[in-house]
Scaffold this motif. Sequence first.
Motif, PDB file in Angstrom:
ATOM      1  N   GLN A  82       1.147  -1.281   0.030  1.00 56.90           N
ATOM      2  CA  GLN A  82       0.305  -0.362   0.246  1.00 56.90           C
ATOM      3  C   GLN A  82       1.008   1.306  -0.423  1.00 56.90           C
ATOM      4  OE1 GLN A  82      -3.256   0.423   2.795  1.00 56.90           O
ATOM      5  NE2 GLN A  82      -3.157   2.061   2.950  1.00 56.90           N
ATOM      6  N   VAL A  83       0.444   1.788  -0.968  1.00 53.41           N
ATOM      7  CA  VAL A  83       1.381   3.351  -1.113  1.00 53.41           C
ATOM      8  C   VAL A  83       0.014   4.597  -0.692  1.00 53.41           C
ATOM      9  CG1 VAL A  83       1.783   5.192  -2.185  1.00 53.41           C
ATOM     10  CG2 VAL A  83       2.641   2.761  -2.639  1.00 53.41           C
ATOM     11  N   ALA A 107      -6.844   9.660  -4.782  1.00 50.29           N
ATOM     12  CA  ALA A 107      -7.194  10.503  -3.047  1.00 50.29           C
ATOM     13  C   ALA A 107      -5.670  11.558  -2.639  1.00 50.29           C
ATOM     14  CB  ALA A 107      -8.178   9.254  -2.037  1.00 50.29           C
ATOM     15  N   PRO A 117      -4.217   6.749  12.828  1.00 52.64           N
ATOM     16  CA  PRO A 117      -5.155   6.230  12.939  1.00 52.64           C
ATOM     17  C   PRO A 117      -4.145   4.773  12.685  1.00 52.64           C
ATOM     18  CG  PRO A 117      -4.450   6.852  10.702  1.00 52.64           C
ATOM     19  CD  PRO A 117      -4.288   8.465  11.809  1.00 52.64           C
TER      20      PRO A 117
HETATM   21  C1  LIG Z   1      -7.504   7.774   7.584  1.00 52.54           C
HETATM   22  C2  LIG Z   1      -7.277   7.573   5.674  1.00 52.54           C
HETATM   23  C3  LIG Z   1      -6.006   6.897   5.809  1.00 52.54           C
HETATM   24  C4  LIG Z   1      -6.151   6.723   4.237  1.00 52.54           C
HETATM   25  N1  LIG Z   1      -4.614   6.401   3.436  1.00 52.54           N
HETATM   26  C5  LIG Z   1      -4.785   5.580   2.866  1.00 52.54           C
HETATM   27  C6  LIG Z   1      -3.267   5.062   1.622  1.00 52.54           C
HETATM   28  O1  LIG Z   1      -2.521   4.998   2.755  1.00 52.54           O
HETATM   29  N2  LIG Z   1      -3.665   5.287   0.847  1.00 52.54           N
HETATM   30  C7  LIG Z   1      -3.847   4.863  -0.665  1.00 52.54           C
HETATM   31  O2  LIG Z   1      -4.534   4.503  -1.416  1.00 52.54           O
HETATM   32  N3  LIG Z   1      -5.385   5.526   0.205  1.00 52.54           N
HETATM   33  C8  LIG Z   1      -5.694   6.089   1.328  1.00 52.54           C
HETATM   34  N4  LIG Z   1      -6.979   6.163   2.069  1.00 52.54           N
HETATM   35  C9  LIG Z   1      -8.043   5.897   1.080  1.00 52.54           C
HETATM   36  C10 LIG Z   1      -8.373   6.830  -0.046  1.00 52.54           C
HETATM   37  O3  LIG Z   1      -9.142   7.584   0.467  1.00 52.54           O
HETATM   38  C11 LIG Z   1      -9.324   6.871  -1.064  1.00 52.54           C
HETATM   39  O4  LIG Z   1     -10.653   5.687  -0.468  1.00 52.54           O
HETATM   40  C12 LIG Z   1      -8.094   5.606  -2.106  1.00 52.54           C
HETATM   41  O5  LIG Z   1      -7.192   5.708  -2.031  1.00 52.54           O
HETATM   42  C13 LIG Z   1      -9.066   5.193  -3.878  1.00 52.54           C
HETATM   43  O6  LIG Z   1      -8.717   3.951  -3.689  1.00 52.54           O
HETATM   44  P1  LIG Z   1      -8.568   3.680  -5.455  1.00 52.54           P
HETATM   45  O7  LIG Z   1      -7.998   4.881  -6.319  1.00 52.54           O
HETATM   46  O8  LIG Z   1      -8.200   2.420  -6.250  1.00 52.54           O
HETATM   47  O9  LIG Z   1     -10.049   3.170  -5.803  1.00 52.54           O
HETATM   48  P2  LIG Z   1     -10.760   4.363  -6.476  1.00 52.54           P
HETATM   49  O10 LIG Z   1     -11.278   5.735  -6.236  1.00 52.54           O
HETATM   50  O11 LIG Z   1     -12.586   3.833  -6.034  1.00 52.54           O
HETATM   51  O12 LIG Z   1     -10.224   5.073  -7.962  1.00 52.54           O
HETATM   52  C14 LIG Z   1     -10.834   4.244  -8.971  1.00 52.54           C
HETATM   53  C15 LIG Z   1     -10.386   4.957 -10.118  1.00 52.54           C
HETATM   54  O13 LIG Z   1     -10.348   3.330 -11.360  1.00 52.54           O
HETATM   55  C16 LIG Z   1     -11.356   3.724 -12.578  1.00 52.54           C
HETATM   56  N5  LIG Z   1     -10.695   3.205 -13.504  1.00 52.54           N
HETATM   57  C17 LIG Z   1     -12.189   2.096 -12.857  1.00 52.54           C
HETATM   58  N6  LIG Z   1     -12.311   1.175 -14.652  1.00 52.54           N
HETATM   59  C18 LIG Z   1     -11.258   1.395 -15.031  1.00 52.54           C
HETATM   60  C19 LIG Z   1     -10.838   0.696 -16.399  1.00 52.54           C
HETATM   61  N7  LIG Z   1     -11.633   0.052 -16.811  1.00 52.54           N
HETATM   62  N8  LIG Z   1      -9.829   1.280 -16.478  1.00 52.54           N
HETATM   63  C20 LIG Z   1      -9.431   2.554 -16.231  1.00 52.54           C
HETATM   64  N9  LIG Z   1      -9.564   3.399 -14.566  1.00 52.54           N
HETATM   65  C21 LIG Z   1     -10.603   3.015 -14.243  1.00 52.54           C
HETATM   66  C22 LIG Z   1     -12.189   4.578 -11.845  1.00 52.54           C
HETATM   67  O14 LIG Z   1     -12.220   6.161 -13.046  1.00 52.54           O
HETATM   68  C23 LIG Z   1     -11.153   5.987 -10.743  1.00 52.54           C
HETATM   69  O15 LIG Z   1     -11.012   6.612 -10.486  1.00 52.54           O
HETATM   70  C24 LIG Z   1      -7.253   6.527   2.918  1.00 52.54           C
HETATM   71  C25 LIG Z   1      -8.205   6.778   3.863  1.00 52.54           C
HETATM   72  C26 LIG Z   1      -8.390   7.867   4.510  1.00 52.54           C
HETATM   73  C27 LIG Z   1     -10.043   7.774   6.061  1.00 52.54           C
END
Ligand SMILES: Cc1cc2nc3c(=O)[nH]c(=O)nc-3n(C[C@H](O)[C@H](O)[C@H](O)COP(=O)(O)OP(=O)(O)OC[C@H]3O[C@@H](n4cnc5c(N)ncnc54)[C@H](O)[C@@H]3O)c2cc1C
Lengths: 329, 249
Positions: A254-255, A275, B37
């Motif tokens: 995890q990054v 995010a 956290p």
């Molecule tokens: C206290 C706290 C700590 C956190 N720490 C971290 C952390 O260390 N690291 C972290 O990463 N997050 C962290 N988060 C979570 C962060 O807020 C996001 O929820 C998370 O990063 C979202 O992950 P994601 O981008 O994989 O998912 P999503 O936000 O769901 O994004 C998925 C993306 O994929 C794209 N996509 C979907 N299908 C396709 C396709 N077929 N081709 C191309 N693109 C596609 C979508 O357009 C979307 O942009 C933390 C949150 C909190 C509250």
Amino acid sequence: MANVLAFAEQKEGQIRGVAREAVGAAAVLAGELGGEAHALVVGAPGVSTGAAALGAAGATSVAVAEHAELGDFHPEAYATVVAAHVRDGGYGAVVFPATIMGKDLAPRVAALLDVPLAGDVTELKVDGGAVSVVRPVYAGKAFAEIRLAATPALLSIRPNVFAAGSGGGDAAVTVFTPEVDPSSWRQRVIERKSEGSGALDVTEATQIVSGGRGMKDPEHWGLLEELRDALGAGTALGASRAVVDAGWRPHGEQVGQTGKTVSPSLYVAVGISGAIQHLAGMRTSGTIVAVNKDPDAPIFKVADYGIVGDLFEVVPRLTEEVRALKAKG
Amino acid sequence: MNVIVCVKRVPDTETRIRIGEDGRSMEVTGVKFIMSPYDEYAVEAALRCKEAAGDGDVRLVTLGQTDSQETLRQGLAMGADSAVLLVGDVTADGLATAKALVAELEGTDAPLILFGVKAADDDQQQVGPMVATLMGRACVTGVVSFEVSGDVVRCHKEVEGGSEVIEATLPAVLTITKGAYDPRYASLKGIMAAKRKPLDEKAAAAMEGRLEVVSLSPPPDRAAGKIVGTGPDAVPELVRLLREEANAI
Ligand SMILES: Cc1cc2nc3c(=O)[nH]c(=O)nc-3n(C[C@H](O)[C@H](O)[C@H](O)COP(=O)(O)OP(=O)(O)OC[C@H]3O[C@@H](n4cnc5c(N)ncnc54)[C@H](O)[C@@H]3O)c2cc1C
Ligand SMILES: Nc1ncnc2c1ncn2[C@@H]1O[C@H](COP(=O)(O)O)[C@@H](O)[C@H]1O
């Protein structure tokens, strides 16, 4: 005038690349402080073989603490050896690599020596004889410049940020046998598992291919593995928290703010929205590439290059093109 | 089994960091603060430990200003039994923090003291192993899960390219990372109960910080990137740019 010590980490008897970076950083400080850069290697007998080569990274001399019980990292024993060596050497500064080992070891040495420690440093300089560093805080959302008032100045450097120095030839090597008393150890590694070959930690990778929820299913990671392999040695897989929370990938990948903070030369974000907590962990990467089907995804705000499109079409093509490029040389 | 957990109050991870007028600290107006956290994972781990043992106390310790009461109440609402707030300055110097904590922890009979692997603000990853070293206790860092049996704690840790099982003799210090301990939500009942749980406040042992923050700055802006194109047809151009412009592959 003061010499600077670098802790030269070894793994399985091999001195690691980050050790050369630590020596390089120590050489920069030593130059400013008017002293020499020295290195300390701790390991099992035989580890001294590669020690002289640290001369090429900037060390003028290398001390090697060899003991049959010290082949693997033992925190208490290593801390005792390092602290004693720092005391005896009267060093002005000590540089550790901020690896998993270094992050465990350096605070213990700091406590033994009763001097503060600046961890995970990305820049350093000397001002009027005092060492100043820059280190990311709030998971990379700000940078603090910190003056280290105590001597020796203790710091750990983020991997992949500092270059190995350029020294003359071989360094002078002194081997010694520290006193070690395993019967006093309060902790022990009783089992080690490796996750197959090529599982490089994200913090030490020079290139990262990172996947997010857009990957849809853990079974699709083969796509990212192929891209990783095409990019070659030094490439690791990373992940967003969403896919780690879903149990698709191990937390070690995890990054971000509650994962690892990384600065590879190339970061490829696939299906990651970007995010703020994710960006915090990777925004200092050299070149950032994003593949996302949503043109408004925040990841495009930090990406140097973006492709808007379906990752299931884009990534295989990218792998193919990278392979072709590498084949051409 | 008695367990102590050291927790820290930090800005919410959603916070956009603004630099304060002094140029050396974060602007705190309007910022929401939370329990770090990783410390939440540590509190969860402590509660599970107590539940598994069937008895014992979970005690929280923090060094901070009086607003850290809120952080402690949050942990009490999760199920911790008591808390102590050491009122004092939190500086950039983790060793000063460790010493202030040790002044309180010294002499405790709790076989386990838990920390977060790192605080979400200063990210130093040092206070836990420093406290352990100063107290002469075993210390395993970056623990994803652990089990206690007799006077031994068996810890699971992720390392570069693999994992380790480490056994430590109690009393021990562990720093907890994300893994097995998803923090529980405080129930309404828990929140009510927390108001009546003991929360002591006392002056922290005065410790001089020897790391001076000279300035705080936003991360360097990344130059606006470019969208190379749409779909797989944009890939050859991307690869060309990566090789020729960015020198990245
Ligand atoms: C206290 C706290 C700590 C956190 N720490 C971290 C952390 O260390 N690291 C972290 O990463 N997050 C962290 N988060 C979570 C962060 O807020 C996001 O929820 C998370 O990063 C979202 O992950 P994601 O981008 O994989 O998912 P999503 O936000 O769901 O994004 C998925 C993306 O994929 C794209 N996509 C979907 N299908 C396709 C396709 N077929 N081709 C191309 N693109 C596609 C979508 O357009 C979307 O942009 C933390 C949150 C909190 C509250
Ligand atoms: N001011 C503090 N009060 C109590 N515990 C703290 C404090 N600062 C740090 N810690 C603990 O030490 C851990 C590591 O912090 P750090 O070394 O600052 O990254 C945190 O997760 C907490 O468990």
